[in-house]
Design a protein around this motif. Sequence first.
Motif, PDB file in Angstrom:
ATOM      1  N   THR A  57     -14.028 -24.107  68.836  1.00  0.00           N
ATOM      2  CA  THR A  57     -12.580 -24.009  68.727  1.00  0.00           C
ATOM      3  C   THR A  57     -11.903 -24.488  70.009  1.00  0.00           C
ATOM      4  O   THR A  57     -12.437 -24.322  71.108  1.00  0.00           O
ATOM      5  N   THR A  68      -5.654 -17.639  67.145  1.00  0.00           N
ATOM      6  CA  THR A  68      -7.084 -17.795  66.851  1.00  0.00           C
ATOM      7  C   THR A  68      -7.246 -18.597  65.570  1.00  0.00           C
ATOM      8  O   THR A  68      -6.695 -18.218  64.525  1.00  0.00           O
ATOM      9  N   SER A  70      -9.741 -20.058  62.605  1.00  0.00           N
ATOM     10  CA  SER A  70     -11.016 -19.685  61.988  1.00  0.00           C
ATOM     11  C   SER A  70     -11.104 -20.333  60.617  1.00  0.00           C
ATOM     12  O   SER A  70     -10.168 -20.989  60.149  1.00  0.00           O
TER      13      SER A  70
END
Length: 111
Positions: A57, A68, A70
């Motif tokens: 990432t 974040t 994902s």
Amino acid sequence: QVQLVESGGGLVQPGGSLRLSCAASGRTLSSYAMGWYRQAPGKQREWVATITNNGSTYYAGSVKGRFTISRDNAKNTGYLQMNGLKPEDTAVYYCNSVTDWGRGTQVTVSL
């Protein structure tokens, strides 16, 4: 035909959180890098975050530590968890895979 559909945007107060989703069809998301971008009124589209096919990432400096990225391979869906939202995060957020883009979801951070 590849389709990317963003959802999860909305109005939130400063300091709040939202989780954006990017549901993909026509392509296995995990086979490629996936990115989130945003475009504020009167500004150019800017990169926010990327998750590579192997799960690495990367984040723009302005969101690092707050956002974040994902991916849920079983659901073929990508996510952007946004915490500590600021008014300057207000924008339309888009997901991207290869050369395909979703239509975007509006995020507004305001009192």
